[in-house]
Motif scaffolding. Structure first.
Motif, mmCIF file in Angstrom:
data_model
loop_
_atom_site.group_PDB
_atom_site.id
_atom_site.type_symbol
_atom_site.label_atom_id
_atom_site.label_comp_id
_atom_site.label_asym_id
_atom_site.label_seq_id
_atom_site.Cartn_x
_atom_site.Cartn_y
_atom_site.Cartn_z
ATOM 1 N N ILE A 186 0.844 -1.190 0.000
ATOM 2 C CA ILE A 186 0.000 0.000 0.000
ATOM 3 C C ILE A 186 0.883 1.245 0.000
ATOM 4 O O ILE A 186 1.806 1.363 0.799
ATOM 5 N N ASN A 187 0.616 2.145 -0.937
ATOM 6 C CA ASN A 187 1.351 3.401 -1.143
ATOM 7 C C ASN A 187 2.795 3.193 -1.596
ATOM 8 O O ASN A 187 3.560 4.148 -1.640
ATOM 9 N N ASN A 188 3.164 2.001 -1.956
ATOM 10 C CA ASN A 188 4.535 1.718 -2.378
ATOM 11 C C ASN A 188 4.779 2.250 -3.791
ATOM 12 O O ASN A 188 4.119 1.849 -4.734
ATOM 13 N N ASN A 189 5.723 3.170 -3.934
ATOM 14 C CA ASN A 189 6.085 3.772 -5.226
ATOM 15 C C ASN A 189 4.899 4.430 -5.930
ATOM 16 O O ASN A 189 4.787 4.369 -7.154
ATOM 17 N N CYS A 190 4.028 5.039 -5.186
ATOM 18 C CA CYS A 190 2.843 5.675 -5.741
ATOM 19 C C CYS A 190 3.024 7.189 -5.776
ATOM 20 O O CYS A 190 3.910 7.737 -5.136
ATOM 21 N N ALA A 191 2.155 7.849 -6.535
ATOM 22 C CA ALA A 191 2.247 9.303 -6.701
ATOM 23 C C ALA A 191 2.182 10.040 -5.370
ATOM 24 O O ALA A 191 2.797 11.092 -5.218
ATOM 25 N N LEU A 192 1.480 9.488 -4.418
ATOM 26 C CA LEU A 192 1.405 10.103 -3.095
ATOM 27 C C LEU A 192 2.796 10.317 -2.508
ATOM 28 O O LEU A 192 3.085 11.336 -1.905
ATOM 29 N N ASN A 193 3.648 9.351 -2.716
ATOM 30 C CA ASN A 193 5.010 9.422 -2.186
ATOM 31 C C ASN A 193 5.992 10.100 -3.132
ATOM 32 O O ASN A 193 7.078 10.484 -2.725
ATOM 33 N N TYR A 194 5.610 10.209 -4.383
ATOM 34 C CA TYR A 194 6.475 10.808 -5.405
ATOM 35 C C TYR A 194 5.680 11.875 -6.148
ATOM 36 O O TYR A 194 5.324 11.697 -7.300
ATOM 37 N N TYR A 195 5.440 12.971 -5.480
ATOM 38 C CA TYR A 195 4.604 14.011 -6.033
ATOM 39 C C TYR A 195 5.102 14.480 -7.398
ATOM 40 O O TYR A 195 4.324 14.803 -8.281
ATOM 41 N N SER A 196 6.398 14.462 -7.603
ATOM 42 C CA SER A 196 6.944 14.935 -8.887
ATOM 43 C C SER A 196 6.487 14.059 -10.047
ATOM 44 O O SER A 196 6.427 14.507 -11.182
#
Length: 86
Positions: free
Chosen positions: A73-83
């Motif tokens: 969950i949330n792994n390598n997702c846009a949430l963590n990588y806003y750019s």
């Protein structure tokens, strides 16, 4: 916690998922026809529901991060990588 034998495992129950998607669609008074939507489900709880509901509303859907394992969950997702999302 163990479910009693007379209670189904709702996470596996297709009818419950379909009823929820139908409820979401019936709650909308608009169409997404003609729109292309990218949805990042972040491998979370809505990983199957969100793309399905958007498609049923008429959108051309590109789903990313939609393989839930319970550990990603949330792994390598846009949430963590806003750019990545801009």
């Amino acid at each position: 916690y163990v479910l009693p034998k007379n209670i189904k495992n709702y996470s596996q129950n297709y009818k419950i998922k379909q009823k929820y998607v139908d409820f979401l669609i019936n709650s909308c008074n608009f169409s997404l026809s003609g729109l292309k939507i990218v949805v990042d489900t972040a491998n979370g709880a809505s990983y199957k529901i969100a793309p399905l509901a958007l498609k049923k509303l008429g959108a051309n859907v590109i789903a990313i991060n939609y393989s839930k394992t319970g550990k990603n969950i949330n792994n390598n997702c846009a949430l963590n990588y806003y750019s990545l999302a801009t």
